[in-house]
Design an enzyme around this catalytic site. Structure first.
Site, PDB file in Angstrom:
ATOM      1  N   HIS A   5       2.950   9.038  -6.689  1.00 48.78           N
ATOM      2  CA  HIS A   5       3.816  10.216  -6.747  1.00 48.78           C
ATOM      3  C   HIS A   5       4.565  10.264  -8.081  1.00 48.78           C
ATOM      4  O   HIS A   5       4.638  11.307  -8.734  1.00 48.78           O
ATOM      5  CB  HIS A   5       4.801  10.181  -5.577  1.00 48.78           C
ATOM      6  CG  HIS A   5       5.553  11.446  -5.397  1.00 48.78           C
ATOM      7  ND1 HIS A   5       6.607  11.578  -4.529  1.00 48.78           N
ATOM      8  CD2 HIS A   5       5.427  12.665  -5.986  1.00 48.78           C
ATOM      9  CE1 HIS A   5       7.081  12.814  -4.578  1.00 48.78           C
ATOM     10  NE2 HIS A   5       6.391  13.489  -5.459  1.00 48.78           N
ATOM     11  N   HIS A  56       0.828  -1.207   0.000  1.00 45.79           N
ATOM     12  CA  HIS A  56       0.000   0.000   0.000  1.00 45.79           C
ATOM     13  C   HIS A  56       0.862   1.256   0.000  1.00 45.79           C
ATOM     14  O   HIS A  56       0.593   2.200  -0.754  1.00 45.79           O
ATOM     15  CB  HIS A  56      -0.911  -0.001   1.227  1.00 45.79           C
ATOM     16  CG  HIS A  56      -1.700   1.260   1.403  1.00 45.79           C
ATOM     17  ND1 HIS A  56      -2.931   1.461   0.802  1.00 45.79           N
ATOM     18  CD2 HIS A  56      -1.434   2.396   2.099  1.00 45.79           C
ATOM     19  CE1 HIS A  56      -3.384   2.656   1.133  1.00 45.79           C
ATOM     20  NE2 HIS A  56      -2.497   3.250   1.913  1.00 45.79           N
ATOM     21  N   GLU A  57       1.911   1.267   0.819  1.00 44.79           N
ATOM     22  CA  GLU A  57       2.773   2.445   0.872  1.00 44.79           C
ATOM     23  C   GLU A  57       3.539   2.638  -0.433  1.00 44.79           C
ATOM     24  O   GLU A  57       3.758   3.770  -0.876  1.00 44.79           O
ATOM     25  CB  GLU A  57       3.743   2.337   2.062  1.00 44.79           C
ATOM     26  CG  GLU A  57       3.068   2.242   3.423  1.00 44.79           C
ATOM     27  CD  GLU A  57       2.006   3.308   3.664  1.00 44.79           C
ATOM     28  OE1 GLU A  57       2.119   4.422   3.100  1.00 44.79           O
ATOM     29  OE2 GLU A  57       1.050   3.027   4.395  1.00 44.79           O
ATOM     30  N   HIS A  92       1.512   4.486  -2.899  1.00 47.59           N
ATOM     31  CA  HIS A  92       1.622   5.948  -2.823  1.00 47.59           C
ATOM     32  C   HIS A  92       2.850   6.450  -3.577  1.00 47.59           C
ATOM     33  O   HIS A  92       2.804   7.501  -4.223  1.00 47.59           O
ATOM     34  CB  HIS A  92       1.708   6.393  -1.357  1.00 47.59           C
ATOM     35  CG  HIS A  92       0.418   6.283  -0.613  1.00 47.59           C
ATOM     36  ND1 HIS A  92      -0.760   6.799  -1.102  1.00 47.59           N
ATOM     37  CD2 HIS A  92       0.120   5.726   0.592  1.00 47.59           C
ATOM     38  CE1 HIS A  92      -1.732   6.560  -0.222  1.00 47.59           C
ATOM     39  NE2 HIS A  92      -1.226   5.912   0.789  1.00 47.59           N
TER      40      HIS A  92
END
Length: 231
Positions: free
Chosen positions: A111, A103-104, A107
């Site tokens: 980006h 999940h991270e 991100h």
């Protein structure tokens, strides 16, 4: 998120549904995390392994994965371009570790691709930090001295924080969707493991929904208090 208390009055009832949902969401994420943090994945990859593989596959070789203290303190820092994983996730080889680490990385990929909701959220983060802290102070001063202009400014400032919470929802849901797709397509997780990771991320997503509902309820309460005092 700031939850101004003031004195107890009938407007407090506006917060009750959101408070109940928030408690349920927190209980849900805690229970789901505890369940899947003990279920080891078939391939035995740690959260750090999963994050590194996904970052490299996305061409993000220069984005480091570092360990941080705390539980469920995992996050991607778009300013420093770093994926930070809590110790249990970083070293753990569980379904929960794989899901949260992925999940991270989701991100980080957002980006890289300049995903618009993330770009917008990042661009207003500083303004939100200021407005969320200043909103209640300004609102309270306006109430105490019967200055409608100040109460209105306080409400406007708090609205910025509410908008931030709403922007956060597509950012989080999209990161989870990216994570699950990659975990499955690259055979990092298999079958029921993907379902387990989805349960973990879905439970975590509900905490953001609860936070948004609480913010909206609080905004409605501020408006109600302001209108009552202006009557």
């Amino acid at each position: 998120m700031i939850y101004p208390g003031f004195y107890f009055d009938r407007t407090m009832i506006l917060l009750l549904p959101a408070i109940i949902i928030a408690f349920w969401a927190q209980s849900k994420v805690s229970g789901t995390y505890k369940k899947y943090r003990t279920v080891r994945t078939m391939n035995g990859y740690t959260g750090e392994n999963v994050a590194r593989m996904m970052l490299d596959a996305a061409g993000l070789y220069d984005v480091p994965v570092v360990e941080i203290r705390g539980e469920l303190t995992d996050h991607y820092d778009p300013t420093s371009r770093v994926v930070r994983l809590s110790s249990d996730i970083y070293h753990g080889a569980s379904i929960a570790s794989a899901g949260i680490a992925a999940h991270e990385v989701g991100h980080a990929i957002q980006h890289k691709e300049a995903y618009k909701p993330l770009v917008l959220r990042t661009s207003i983060a500083t303004a939100v930090n200021f407005s969320s802290q200043a909103s209640i102070i300004i609102f309270m001063i306006g109430l105490l001295f019967s200055i409608p202009l100040l109460t209105n400014i306080g409400i406007i400032f708090f609205t910025v924080a509410v908008i931030y919470q709403l922007i956060t929802l597509p950012v989080e849901f999209n990161a989870s969707r990216r994570a699950l797709n990659i975990l499955e397509s690259r055979n990092i997780l298999y079958g029921n493991e993907v379902s387990g990771a989805k349960s973990v991320l879905s439970a975590a997503a509900m905490t953001y929904v609860a936070a948004a509902l609480m913010s909206i309820s609080q905004l409605v309460r501020l408006i109600a208090i302001s209108n009552r005092n202006n009557d």
